[in-house]
Design a protein around this motif. Structure first.
Motif, short mmCIF file in Angstrom:
data_model
loop_
_atom_site.label_atom_id
_atom_site.label_comp_id
_atom_site.label_asym_id
_atom_site.label_seq_id
_atom_site.Cartn_x
_atom_site.Cartn_y
_atom_site.Cartn_z
N PHE A 86 0.86 -1.18 0.00
CA PHE A 86 0.00 0.00 0.00
C PHE A 86 0.90 1.23 0.00
O PHE A 86 2.03 1.18 0.49
N GLY A 87 0.37 2.32 -0.51
CA GLY A 87 1.15 3.56 -0.58
C GLY A 87 1.48 4.14 0.78
O GLY A 87 1.13 3.58 1.82
N GLU A 88 2.13 5.28 0.75
CA GLU A 88 2.81 5.82 1.93
C GLU A 88 1.93 6.38 3.04
O GLU A 88 0.81 6.81 2.84
N ARG A 89 2.55 6.37 4.22
CA ARG A 89 2.08 7.16 5.37
C ARG A 89 3.17 8.20 5.62
O ARG A 89 4.36 7.88 5.56
N GLU A 90 2.75 9.40 5.93
CA GLU A 90 3.67 10.49 6.26
C GLU A 90 3.73 10.57 7.79
O GLU A 90 2.70 10.78 8.44
N CYS A 91 4.90 10.33 8.35
CA CYS A 91 5.02 10.30 9.82
C CYS A 91 6.14 11.22 10.29
O CYS A 91 6.87 10.89 11.22
N SER A 92 6.27 12.38 9.65
CA SER A 92 7.40 13.25 9.98
C SER A 92 7.20 14.04 11.26
O SER A 92 8.18 14.54 11.82
N LEU A 93 5.95 14.17 11.70
CA LEU A 93 5.77 14.96 12.92
C LEU A 93 6.08 14.12 14.13
O LEU A 93 5.27 13.30 14.58
N GLN A 94 7.27 14.31 14.65
CA GLN A 94 7.77 13.46 15.73
C GLN A 94 8.36 14.33 16.83
O GLN A 94 8.80 15.44 16.59
N ARG A 95 8.34 13.76 18.02
CA ARG A 95 9.03 14.38 19.14
C ARG A 95 9.88 13.28 19.76
O ARG A 95 9.37 12.21 20.06
N ARG A 96 11.14 13.53 19.92
CA ARG A 96 12.07 12.50 20.39
C ARG A 96 11.92 11.20 19.62
O ARG A 96 11.75 10.13 20.20
N TYR A 97 11.89 11.31 18.32
CA TYR A 97 11.78 10.17 17.41
C TYR A 97 10.47 9.40 17.56
O TYR A 97 10.33 8.29 17.06
N GLN A 98 9.50 9.98 18.24
CA GLN A 98 8.19 9.33 18.38
C GLN A 98 7.17 10.09 17.55
O GLN A 98 7.06 11.31 17.65
N LYS A 99 6.41 9.34 16.76
CA LYS A 99 5.41 9.98 15.90
C LYS A 99 4.25 10.53 16.72
O LYS A 99 3.84 9.91 17.70
N ILE A 100 3.74 11.69 16.29
CA ILE A 100 2.60 12.29 16.99
C ILE A 100 1.40 12.47 16.06
O ILE A 100 0.26 12.19 16.44
N ILE A 101 1.67 12.97 14.86
CA ILE A 101 0.60 13.15 13.88
C ILE A 101 1.04 12.44 12.59
O ILE A 101 2.17 12.60 12.15
N ASP A 141 0.75 24.20 5.35
CA ASP A 141 1.42 24.15 4.04
C ASP A 141 2.06 22.80 3.77
O ASP A 141 2.47 22.52 2.65
N GLY A 142 2.23 22.00 4.79
CA GLY A 142 2.85 20.69 4.62
C GLY A 142 4.36 20.78 4.46
O GLY A 142 5.01 19.84 4.01
N GLU A 143 4.94 21.90 4.85
CA GLU A 143 6.39 22.11 4.65
C GLU A 143 7.17 21.71 5.90
O GLU A 143 7.98 22.49 6.39
N PHE A 144 6.92 20.56 6.44
CA PHE A 144 7.60 20.18 7.68
C PHE A 144 8.51 18.97 7.46
O PHE A 144 8.43 18.31 6.42
N HIS A 145 9.36 18.72 8.44
CA HIS A 145 10.25 17.56 8.38
C HIS A 145 10.35 17.00 9.79
O HIS A 145 9.73 17.54 10.72
N THR A 146 11.16 15.96 9.97
CA THR A 146 11.15 15.26 11.27
C THR A 146 11.68 16.12 12.42
O THR A 146 11.37 15.85 13.57
N GLN A 147 12.47 17.15 12.10
CA GLN A 147 13.00 17.97 13.20
C GLN A 147 12.15 19.21 13.48
O GLN A 147 12.50 20.03 14.33
N PHE A 148 11.04 19.35 12.75
CA PHE A 148 10.24 20.56 12.85
C PHE A 148 9.77 20.84 14.29
O PHE A 148 9.94 21.94 14.80
N LEU A 149 9.20 19.83 14.93
CA LEU A 149 8.65 20.07 16.27
C LEU A 149 9.74 20.43 17.27
O LEU A 149 9.60 21.38 18.05
N GLU A 150 10.84 19.68 17.23
CA GLU A 150 11.94 19.95 18.17
C GLU A 150 12.52 21.34 17.90
O GLU A 150 12.82 22.10 18.83
#
Ligand code: ADP
Length: 490
Positions: free
Chosen positions: A217-232, A426-435
Protein backbone atom coordinates in the motif's frame (compact mmCIF):
# COMPACT_ATOMS: atom_id res chain seq x y z
CA UNK A 1 -8.56 -23.69 4.18
CA UNK A 2 -8.94 -23.85 7.97
CA UNK A 3 -10.80 -20.88 9.40
CA UNK A 4 -10.10 -19.67 12.91
CA UNK A 5 -12.97 -19.82 15.34
CA UNK A 6 -11.01 -18.38 18.28
CA UNK A 7 -8.08 -15.97 18.32
CA UNK A 8 -5.99 -15.04 21.35
CA UNK A 9 -4.96 -11.37 21.39
CA UNK A 10 -1.62 -11.22 23.21
CA UNK A 11 -2.00 -7.55 24.06
CA UNK A 12 -3.99 -4.89 25.93
CA UNK A 13 -5.37 -1.39 25.50
CA UNK A 14 -6.42 0.23 22.27
CA UNK A 15 -4.80 -2.33 19.97
CA UNK A 16 -6.50 -5.22 21.77
CA UNK A 17 -9.81 -3.35 21.41
CA UNK A 18 -9.05 -2.67 17.73
CA UNK A 19 -8.22 -6.31 16.95
CA UNK A 20 -11.25 -7.57 18.91
CA UNK A 21 -13.49 -5.35 16.83
CA UNK A 22 -12.40 -7.01 13.57
CA UNK A 23 -12.62 -10.47 15.12
CA UNK A 24 -16.19 -9.73 16.14
CA UNK A 25 -17.07 -8.58 12.64
CA UNK A 26 -15.62 -11.80 11.26
CA UNK A 27 -17.57 -13.93 13.74
CA UNK A 28 -14.38 -15.11 15.45
CA UNK A 29 -14.26 -15.50 19.24
CA UNK A 30 -11.66 -13.35 20.97
CA UNK A 31 -9.64 -13.95 24.11
CA UNK A 32 -7.35 -11.41 25.74
CA UNK A 33 -5.17 -11.42 28.84
CA UNK A 34 -5.17 -8.87 31.63
CA UNK A 35 -2.89 -8.13 34.54
CA UNK A 36 -4.14 -7.02 37.93
CA UNK A 37 -4.06 -3.23 37.25
CA UNK A 38 -6.08 -3.93 34.08
CA UNK A 39 -8.76 -6.03 35.77
CA UNK A 40 -11.52 -3.66 34.65
CA UNK A 41 -9.80 -2.28 31.57
CA UNK A 42 -11.88 -1.62 28.46
CA UNK A 43 -10.19 -4.36 26.45
CA UNK A 44 -11.37 -6.98 28.95
CA UNK A 45 -14.96 -5.87 28.33
CA UNK A 46 -14.95 -6.11 24.55
CA UNK A 47 -13.46 -9.60 24.17
CA UNK A 48 -15.42 -12.81 24.57
CA UNK A 49 -13.11 -14.03 27.28
CA UNK A 50 -10.55 -12.20 29.41
CA UNK A 51 -7.99 -14.26 31.30
CA UNK A 52 -5.71 -13.14 34.14
CA UNK A 53 -1.95 -13.27 33.57
CA UNK A 54 1.13 -12.22 35.53
CA UNK A 55 2.57 -10.13 32.73
CA UNK A 56 1.87 -9.27 29.10
CA UNK A 57 5.44 -10.32 28.44
CA UNK A 58 5.06 -13.81 29.87
CA UNK A 59 5.03 -15.65 26.55
CA UNK A 60 4.80 -19.16 27.93
CA UNK A 61 1.80 -18.35 30.08
CA UNK A 62 0.05 -16.58 27.19
CA UNK A 63 0.61 -19.56 24.91
CA UNK A 64 -0.61 -22.13 27.38
CA UNK A 65 -3.74 -20.07 28.09
CA UNK A 66 -4.38 -19.63 24.38
CA UNK A 67 -4.25 -23.39 23.91
CA UNK A 68 -6.21 -24.20 27.02
CA UNK A 69 -9.03 -21.84 25.99
CA UNK A 70 -9.27 -23.25 22.49
CA UNK A 71 -7.60 -20.59 20.32
CA UNK A 72 -6.08 -21.57 16.98
CA UNK A 73 -4.12 -18.38 16.47
CA UNK A 74 -2.39 -15.54 18.32
CA UNK A 75 -2.58 -11.90 17.30
CA UNK A 76 0.33 -10.05 18.93
CA UNK A 77 -0.83 -6.45 18.30
CA UNK A 78 2.08 -4.03 18.50
CA UNK A 79 4.61 -3.63 21.30
CA UNK A 80 5.07 -6.34 23.94
CA UNK A 81 5.83 -9.65 22.15
CA UNK A 82 4.85 -8.57 18.64
CA UNK A 83 8.42 -8.47 17.33
CA UNK A 84 9.79 -11.27 19.45
CA UNK A 85 11.02 -14.09 17.22
CA UNK A 86 11.16 -16.60 20.09
CA UNK A 87 7.55 -15.94 21.01
CA UNK A 88 6.52 -16.37 17.40
CA UNK A 89 8.44 -19.67 17.16
CA UNK A 90 6.99 -20.86 20.48
CA UNK A 91 3.45 -20.18 19.22
CA UNK A 92 4.12 -22.25 16.13
CA UNK A 93 5.67 -25.02 18.19
CA UNK A 94 2.57 -25.11 20.36
CA UNK A 95 0.43 -25.52 17.23
CA UNK A 96 -0.84 -21.95 17.25
CA UNK A 97 -0.78 -19.80 14.13
CA UNK A 98 1.15 -16.59 14.83
CA UNK A 99 -0.63 -13.76 12.99
CA UNK A 100 2.50 -12.18 11.59
CA UNK A 101 5.64 -13.09 9.67
CA UNK A 102 7.99 -16.02 10.28
CA UNK A 103 10.36 -16.04 13.30
CA UNK A 104 13.20 -15.83 10.79
CA UNK A 105 11.91 -12.62 9.18
CA UNK A 106 11.27 -11.09 12.62
CA UNK A 107 14.77 -11.97 13.83
CA UNK A 108 16.49 -10.63 10.73
CA UNK A 109 14.56 -7.36 10.69
CA UNK A 110 14.97 -6.96 14.46
CA UNK A 111 18.69 -6.51 13.95
CA UNK A 112 19.09 -3.22 12.12
CA UNK A 113 22.50 -4.15 10.76
CA UNK A 114 21.28 -7.45 9.33
CA UNK A 115 18.18 -5.74 8.01
CA UNK A 116 20.28 -3.14 6.21
CA UNK A 117 22.46 -5.80 4.64
CA UNK A 118 19.50 -7.76 3.40
CA UNK A 119 17.55 -4.78 2.11
CA UNK A 120 20.64 -3.51 0.34
CA UNK A 121 20.84 -6.84 -1.46
CA UNK A 122 17.16 -6.48 -2.33
CA UNK A 123 18.05 -3.24 -4.10
CA UNK A 124 16.65 -0.73 -1.59
CA UNK A 125 18.56 2.57 -1.35
CA UNK A 126 20.63 2.95 1.83
CA UNK A 127 21.82 5.90 3.93
CA UNK A 128 25.64 5.76 3.99
CA UNK A 129 26.63 3.97 7.19
CA UNK A 130 29.58 2.41 8.94
CA UNK A 131 29.86 -0.54 11.31
CA UNK A 132 32.91 -2.07 12.93
CA UNK A 133 34.83 -2.32 16.20
CA UNK A 134 34.38 0.65 18.57
CA UNK A 135 38.08 1.52 18.48
CA UNK A 136 37.85 2.19 14.74
CA UNK A 137 34.73 4.34 15.03
CA UNK A 138 36.55 7.67 14.77
CA UNK A 139 38.00 6.62 11.41
CA UNK A 140 34.62 5.26 10.33
CA UNK A 141 32.95 8.50 11.28
CA UNK A 142 35.49 10.52 9.26
CA UNK A 143 34.65 8.46 6.20
CA UNK A 144 30.96 9.35 6.63
CA UNK A 145 31.35 12.97 7.69
CA UNK A 146 29.38 14.90 10.32
CA UNK A 147 26.63 15.24 11.48
CA UNK A 148 25.92 11.56 12.03
CA UNK A 149 23.80 9.30 14.17
CA UNK A 150 25.00 6.56 16.49
CA UNK A 151 22.36 3.83 16.33
CA UNK A 152 21.92 0.67 18.35
CA UNK A 153 21.61 -2.39 16.11
CA UNK A 154 18.84 -3.71 18.36
CA UNK A 155 17.31 -0.24 18.79
CA UNK A 156 13.69 0.78 18.61
CA UNK A 157 11.50 3.65 19.72
CA UNK A 158 14.44 6.05 19.39
CA UNK A 159 16.35 4.26 22.16
CA UNK A 160 20.08 3.88 21.72
CA UNK A 161 20.21 6.68 19.17
CA UNK A 162 22.48 9.74 19.47
CA UNK A 163 23.08 12.69 17.19
CA UNK A 164 26.75 13.65 16.86
CA UNK A 165 27.61 17.02 15.35
CA UNK A 166 31.39 16.88 15.57
CA UNK A 167 34.22 14.47 16.29
CA UNK A 168 34.79 15.61 19.86
CA UNK A 169 31.28 14.39 20.80
CA UNK A 170 31.66 10.96 19.25
CA UNK A 171 33.24 8.81 22.01
CA UNK A 172 30.74 9.89 24.63
CA UNK A 173 27.79 9.49 22.24
CA UNK A 174 28.85 5.93 21.42
CA UNK A 175 29.30 5.10 25.07
CA UNK A 176 25.88 6.49 25.97
CA UNK A 177 24.07 4.87 23.05
CA UNK A 178 25.67 1.50 23.82
CA UNK A 179 24.83 1.79 27.51
CA UNK A 180 21.23 2.64 26.75
CA UNK A 181 20.96 -0.20 24.23
CA UNK A 182 22.47 -2.72 26.61
CA UNK A 183 19.98 -1.74 29.28
CA UNK A 184 16.96 -1.72 26.97
CA UNK A 185 17.75 -4.60 24.60
CA UNK A 186 20.57 -6.56 26.20
CA UNK A 187 22.74 -5.89 23.15
CA UNK A 188 25.19 -3.04 22.69
CA UNK A 189 26.12 -3.48 19.02
CA UNK A 190 25.95 -0.20 17.19
CA UNK A 191 26.62 1.46 13.86
CA UNK A 192 27.07 4.98 12.55
CA UNK A 193 24.81 6.51 9.97
CA UNK A 194 25.00 9.75 8.03
CA UNK A 195 22.49 12.20 9.43
CA UNK A 196 20.10 13.39 6.75
CA UNK A 197 19.24 17.03 7.41
CA UNK A 198 15.56 17.94 7.54
CA UNK A 199 14.25 14.63 6.19
CA UNK A 200 10.72 13.35 6.12
CA UNK A 201 9.75 10.01 7.58
CA UNK A 202 7.78 8.11 4.99
CA UNK A 203 6.70 4.49 5.32
CA UNK A 204 4.80 1.96 3.26
CA UNK A 205 2.50 -0.83 4.35
CA UNK A 206 3.62 -4.19 3.05
CA UNK A 207 1.79 -7.52 2.93
CA UNK A 208 2.80 -10.98 1.87
CA UNK A 209 0.84 -14.24 1.81
CA UNK A 210 1.76 -17.91 2.07
CA UNK A 211 1.64 -18.33 -1.70
CA UNK A 212 4.42 -15.92 -2.56
CA UNK A 213 2.18 -12.96 -3.41
CA UNK A 214 3.40 -9.50 -2.41
CA UNK A 215 1.42 -6.32 -1.98
CA UNK A 216 2.36 -2.81 -0.96
CA UNK A 217 0.00 0.00 0.00
CA UNK A 218 1.15 3.56 -0.58
CA UNK A 219 2.81 5.82 1.93
CA UNK A 220 2.08 7.16 5.37
CA UNK A 221 3.67 10.49 6.26
CA UNK A 222 5.02 10.30 9.82
CA UNK A 223 7.40 13.25 9.98
CA UNK A 224 5.77 14.96 12.92
CA UNK A 225 7.77 13.46 15.73
CA UNK A 226 9.03 14.38 19.14
CA UNK A 227 12.07 12.50 20.39
CA UNK A 228 11.78 10.17 17.41
CA UNK A 229 8.19 9.33 18.38
CA UNK A 230 5.41 9.98 15.90
CA UNK A 231 2.60 12.29 16.99
CA UNK A 232 0.60 13.15 13.88
CA UNK A 233 0.47 10.87 10.84
CA UNK A 234 -1.29 11.14 7.54
CA UNK A 235 -1.88 9.34 4.27
CA UNK A 236 -1.04 10.08 1.57
CA UNK A 237 1.92 12.50 1.86
CA UNK A 238 2.14 15.90 0.21
CA UNK A 239 5.82 15.17 -0.43
CA UNK A 240 5.14 12.04 -2.47
CA UNK A 241 4.31 12.41 -6.15
CA UNK A 242 2.68 9.51 -8.03
CA UNK A 243 6.10 8.80 -9.53
CA UNK A 244 7.82 8.64 -6.17
CA UNK A 245 4.95 6.54 -4.78
CA UNK A 246 5.53 4.01 -7.51
CA UNK A 247 9.20 3.77 -6.53
CA UNK A 248 8.41 3.43 -2.83
CA UNK A 249 5.84 0.75 -3.51
CA UNK A 250 8.27 -1.12 -5.72
CA UNK A 251 10.83 -1.05 -2.90
CA UNK A 252 8.15 -2.37 -0.53
CA UNK A 253 7.29 -5.23 -2.86
CA UNK A 254 10.99 -6.07 -3.23
CA UNK A 255 11.32 -6.20 0.54
CA UNK A 256 8.40 -8.65 0.80
CA UNK A 257 9.92 -10.89 -1.85
CA UNK A 258 13.43 -10.79 -0.38
CA UNK A 259 12.12 -11.79 3.02
CA UNK A 260 9.52 -14.25 1.85
CA UNK A 261 7.37 -12.13 4.07
CA UNK A 262 3.93 -13.14 5.28
CA UNK A 263 1.36 -10.89 6.92
CA UNK A 264 1.53 -7.16 7.59
CA UNK A 265 4.71 -5.14 7.94
CA UNK A 266 6.02 -1.64 7.42
CA UNK A 267 9.07 -0.49 5.53
CA UNK A 268 10.28 2.84 6.86
CA UNK A 269 12.24 5.33 4.80
CA UNK A 270 13.64 8.77 5.20
CA UNK A 271 13.16 11.14 2.33
CA UNK A 272 15.67 13.93 1.78
CA UNK A 273 14.98 17.39 0.42
CA UNK A 274 15.82 16.23 -3.11
CA UNK A 275 13.26 13.41 -3.09
CA UNK A 276 15.86 10.68 -2.56
CA UNK A 277 14.59 8.04 -0.21
CA UNK A 278 16.63 5.70 1.97
CA UNK A 279 15.73 2.52 3.82
CA UNK A 280 15.48 2.88 7.61
CA UNK A 281 13.98 -0.32 8.94
CA UNK A 282 11.23 -2.91 8.66
CA UNK A 283 8.70 -3.21 11.44
CA UNK A 284 7.35 -6.74 11.39
CA UNK A 285 3.93 -6.00 12.81
CA UNK A 286 0.91 -3.74 12.55
CA UNK A 287 1.81 -0.10 13.25
CA UNK A 288 0.07 2.30 15.62
CA UNK A 289 -0.69 4.53 12.65
CA UNK A 290 -2.23 1.80 10.46
CA UNK A 291 -5.72 3.43 10.48
CA UNK A 292 -4.71 6.19 8.04
CA UNK A 293 -3.87 3.53 5.46
CA UNK A 294 -7.12 1.73 6.19
CA UNK A 295 -9.12 4.88 5.53
CA UNK A 296 -7.52 5.92 2.26
CA UNK A 297 -7.37 2.40 0.85
CA UNK A 298 -10.73 1.23 2.19
CA UNK A 299 -9.22 -1.86 3.77
CA UNK A 300 -9.35 -3.55 7.18
CA UNK A 301 -5.69 -4.49 7.68
CA UNK A 302 -6.45 -6.73 10.65
CA UNK A 303 -8.97 -8.69 8.57
CA UNK A 304 -6.31 -9.00 5.88
CA UNK A 305 -3.78 -10.24 8.46
CA UNK A 306 -6.25 -12.89 9.56
CA UNK A 307 -7.10 -13.98 6.02
CA UNK A 308 -3.39 -14.37 5.24
CA UNK A 309 -2.78 -16.32 8.47
CA UNK A 310 -5.66 -18.62 7.55
CA UNK A 311 -3.86 -19.31 4.29
CA UNK A 312 -5.91 -17.23 1.88
CA UNK A 313 -4.09 -15.71 -1.09
CA UNK A 314 -3.95 -11.91 -1.23
CA UNK A 315 -6.81 -11.26 -3.59
CA UNK A 316 -6.01 -7.60 -4.25
CA UNK A 317 -4.39 -6.51 -7.49
CA UNK A 318 -1.43 -4.17 -6.82
CA UNK A 319 -2.42 -1.83 -9.65
CA UNK A 320 -5.83 -1.27 -8.02
CA UNK A 321 -4.27 0.17 -4.89
CA UNK A 322 -4.79 3.90 -5.24
CA UNK A 323 -5.28 6.23 -2.27
CA UNK A 324 -8.67 7.93 -2.14
CA UNK A 325 -9.09 11.11 -0.15
CA UNK A 326 -6.95 11.98 2.86
CA UNK A 327 -6.66 10.63 6.40
CA UNK A 328 -4.94 12.21 9.39
CA UNK A 329 -4.29 10.77 12.84
CA UNK A 330 -3.37 12.49 16.09
CA UNK A 331 -2.12 10.60 19.12
CA UNK A 332 -3.79 11.88 22.26
CA UNK A 333 -1.54 11.43 25.27
CA UNK A 334 -2.06 11.90 29.00
CA UNK A 335 0.92 14.21 29.38
CA UNK A 336 1.68 17.85 29.94
CA UNK A 337 3.42 19.51 26.99
CA UNK A 338 3.88 22.64 29.11
CA UNK A 339 5.73 20.71 31.78
CA UNK A 340 8.32 18.73 29.85
CA UNK A 341 5.72 16.29 28.50
CA UNK A 342 5.52 14.71 31.92
CA UNK A 343 3.04 11.78 31.89
CA UNK A 344 -0.14 12.62 33.75
CA UNK A 345 -2.00 10.03 35.79
CA UNK A 346 -5.46 10.03 37.34
CA UNK A 347 -9.07 9.02 36.86
CA UNK A 348 -10.81 9.97 33.63
CA UNK A 349 -13.61 11.91 35.31
CA UNK A 350 -14.77 13.05 31.91
CA UNK A 351 -13.82 11.22 28.74
CA UNK A 352 -16.06 12.34 25.93
CA UNK A 353 -14.53 11.74 22.51
CA UNK A 354 -16.02 13.51 19.53
CA UNK A 355 -18.07 11.66 16.94
CA UNK A 356 -18.94 12.34 13.34
CA UNK A 357 -19.22 10.73 9.93
CA UNK A 358 -15.55 11.32 9.12
CA UNK A 359 -13.98 10.64 12.49
CA UNK A 360 -12.60 7.40 13.86
CA UNK A 361 -11.48 6.89 17.42
CA UNK A 362 -9.27 4.03 18.55
CA UNK A 363 -8.95 3.89 22.29
CA UNK A 364 -8.50 1.52 25.20
CA UNK A 365 -10.19 3.87 27.68
CA UNK A 366 -13.67 4.77 28.84
CA UNK A 367 -14.95 7.43 31.18
CA UNK A 368 -14.17 6.50 34.75
CA UNK A 369 -11.03 4.52 33.85
CA UNK A 370 -7.77 4.98 35.62
CA UNK A 371 -4.73 6.22 33.70
CA UNK A 372 -1.82 4.66 35.54
CA UNK A 373 1.92 4.78 35.45
CA UNK A 374 2.02 1.11 34.49
CA UNK A 375 1.44 1.54 30.77
CA UNK A 376 1.92 3.81 27.81
CA UNK A 377 0.13 7.15 28.37
CA UNK A 378 -1.58 7.12 24.96
CA UNK A 379 -5.27 7.76 25.62
CA UNK A 380 -6.56 7.50 22.10
CA UNK A 381 -5.89 7.94 18.43
CA UNK A 382 -8.27 10.32 16.72
CA UNK A 383 -8.37 9.86 12.97
CA UNK A 384 -10.20 12.01 10.46
CA UNK A 385 -10.99 11.38 6.84
CA UNK A 386 -11.85 13.83 4.09
CA UNK A 387 -11.83 14.28 0.35
CA UNK A 388 -8.58 16.26 0.58
CA UNK A 389 -5.88 17.20 3.07
CA UNK A 390 -7.45 20.42 4.22
CA UNK A 391 -10.78 18.70 4.90
CA UNK A 392 -9.01 15.99 6.90
CA UNK A 393 -7.01 18.60 8.82
CA UNK A 394 -10.05 20.70 9.68
CA UNK A 395 -12.00 17.61 10.66
CA UNK A 396 -9.25 16.48 12.99
CA UNK A 397 -8.88 19.92 14.52
CA UNK A 398 -12.63 20.22 15.08
CA UNK A 399 -12.69 16.74 16.59
CA UNK A 400 -9.85 17.57 18.97
CA UNK A 401 -11.61 20.74 20.10
CA UNK A 402 -14.65 18.71 21.04
CA UNK A 403 -12.67 16.01 22.81
CA UNK A 404 -13.44 16.61 26.50
CA UNK A 405 -11.09 14.98 28.98
CA UNK A 406 -10.91 15.72 32.69
CA UNK A 407 -8.88 14.02 35.36
CA UNK A 408 -5.56 14.03 33.54
CA UNK A 409 -3.69 16.66 31.58
CA UNK A 410 -3.62 15.92 27.87
CA UNK A 411 -1.69 17.05 24.83
CA UNK A 412 -4.96 17.95 23.02
CA UNK A 413 -4.34 21.74 22.98
CA UNK A 414 -0.75 21.08 21.86
CA UNK A 415 -1.97 18.89 18.97
CA UNK A 416 -4.45 21.61 18.05
CA UNK A 417 -1.68 24.21 17.90
CA UNK A 418 0.41 22.03 15.60
CA UNK A 419 -2.54 21.39 13.30
CA UNK A 420 -3.23 25.16 13.12
CA UNK A 421 0.35 26.18 12.39
CA UNK A 422 1.02 27.60 8.90
CA UNK A 423 3.97 25.24 8.40
CA UNK A 424 1.76 22.26 9.09
CA UNK A 425 -1.03 23.65 6.93
CA UNK A 426 1.42 24.15 4.04
CA UNK A 427 2.85 20.69 4.62
CA UNK A 428 6.39 22.11 4.65
CA UNK A 429 7.60 20.18 7.68
CA UNK A 430 10.25 17.56 8.38
CA UNK A 431 11.15 15.26 11.27
CA UNK A 432 13.00 17.97 13.20
CA UNK A 433 10.24 20.56 12.85
CA UNK A 434 8.65 20.07 16.27
CA UNK A 435 11.94 19.95 18.17
CA UNK A 436 13.31 22.91 16.26
CA UNK A 437 10.19 24.95 16.92
CA UNK A 438 10.86 24.88 20.66
CA UNK A 439 8.33 26.97 22.52
CA UNK A 440 6.26 27.71 19.43
CA UNK A 441 3.66 25.24 20.60
CA UNK A 442 3.69 26.00 24.29
CA UNK A 443 0.66 27.25 26.13
CA UNK A 444 -1.27 30.13 24.64
CA UNK A 445 -4.27 32.04 25.81
CA UNK A 446 -6.46 29.80 23.67
CA UNK A 447 -5.42 26.64 25.38
CA UNK A 448 -5.89 28.11 28.83
CA UNK A 449 -9.40 29.02 27.71
CA UNK A 450 -10.02 25.45 26.73
CA UNK A 451 -8.62 24.28 30.05
CA UNK A 452 -10.93 26.70 31.83
CA UNK A 453 -13.88 25.50 29.80
CA UNK A 454 -13.04 21.93 30.64
CA UNK A 455 -12.72 22.83 34.29
CA UNK A 456 -16.17 24.38 34.12
CA UNK A 457 -17.55 21.19 32.65
CA UNK A 458 -16.07 19.40 35.61
CA UNK A 459 -17.50 21.87 38.09
CA UNK A 460 -21.01 21.64 36.68
CA UNK A 461 -20.97 17.96 35.88
CA UNK A 462 -21.53 15.13 38.32
CA UNK A 463 -18.65 13.00 39.47
CA UNK A 464 -17.29 10.31 37.23
CA UNK A 465 -18.74 7.16 38.65
CA UNK A 466 -22.30 8.41 38.32
CA UNK A 467 -21.89 9.27 34.66
CA UNK A 468 -23.73 6.78 32.48
CA UNK A 469 -24.11 4.24 35.25
CA UNK A 470 -27.14 5.17 37.34
CA UNK A 471 -27.03 3.53 40.76
CA UNK A 472 -29.89 1.15 41.57
CA UNK A 473 -32.26 2.11 38.81
CA UNK A 474 -32.28 5.82 39.63
CA UNK A 475 -32.73 8.10 36.62
CA UNK A 476 -29.61 8.48 34.51
CA UNK A 477 -27.16 10.99 35.88
CA UNK A 478 -27.16 14.20 33.83
CA UNK A 479 -24.13 14.64 31.63
CA UNK A 480 -21.97 17.74 32.01
CA UNK A 481 -23.47 18.96 28.72
CA UNK A 482 -26.98 18.71 30.16
CA UNK A 483 -25.95 20.71 33.24
CA UNK A 484 -24.53 23.39 31.00
CA UNK A 485 -27.71 23.88 29.03
CA UNK A 486 -26.85 25.19 25.60
CA UNK A 487 -23.33 26.22 26.58
CA UNK A 488 -20.62 24.34 24.71
CA UNK A 489 -16.83 24.37 24.62
CA UNK A 490 -16.74 26.00 21.21
P1 ADP B 1 13.77 3.53 15.92
O1 ADP B 1 13.75 2.11 15.45
O2 ADP B 1 14.45 3.70 17.24
O3 ADP B 1 12.43 4.19 15.85
P2 ADP B 1 14.60 4.60 13.35
O4 ADP B 1 15.85 4.15 12.69
O5 ADP B 1 13.31 4.07 12.81
O6 ADP B 1 14.73 4.31 14.92
O7 ADP B 1 14.55 6.18 13.34
C1 ADP B 1 13.59 6.91 14.06
C2 ADP B 1 13.52 8.33 13.54
O8 ADP B 1 14.80 8.96 13.64
C3 ADP B 1 13.16 8.46 12.06
O9 ADP B 1 11.77 8.51 11.90
C4 ADP B 1 13.81 9.77 11.70
O10 ADP B 1 13.01 10.83 12.13
C5 ADP B 1 15.05 9.79 12.52
N1 ADP B 1 16.23 9.27 11.78
C6 ADP B 1 16.65 7.99 11.74
N2 ADP B 1 17.74 7.86 10.98
C7 ADP B 1 18.03 9.09 10.51
C8 ADP B 1 19.07 9.62 9.68
N3 ADP B 1 20.03 8.86 9.18
N4 ADP B 1 19.06 10.95 9.43
C9 ADP B 1 18.11 11.74 9.95
N5 ADP B 1 17.13 11.31 10.74
C10 ADP B 1 17.07 10.00 11.02
Amino acid sequence: MPKFDTVFIANRGEIAVRVASTLRSLGIRSIAPYTEPDRKAYHTQVVDLAVPVQSYLHGEQLISLAREKGAQAVHPGYGFLSENAEFCAACQKAGLEFIGPSPDAIARMGDKLLAKQQMKQAGLPMVPSWSGPPEEAVEGARSLGYPLLVKAAAGGGGKGMRLVKEESELPQAIERARGEALKAFGDDSFFLEKFIVNPRHIEVQIFGDKHGNALCFGERECSLQRRYQKIIEEAPSLAVSPDLREKLVKAGVNAVRALNYTGAGTVEFILDEDEHFYFLEVNTRLQVEHPVTELVYGVDLVALQIAVAEGAPLAIEQSFLKPRGWAMEARVYAEDPDDGFLPSVGTLGVFQPPAGPNLRLDTGFRQGDEVSIHFDPMLAKLISYGPDREAARRGLLAGLKEFAVLGVTTNIPYLGRILSHPTFIDGEFHTQFLEASGSLFSRTEDSSKQALALALVGAFGPRTKELGSPPNGSPPAPTPWASLGEWRLN
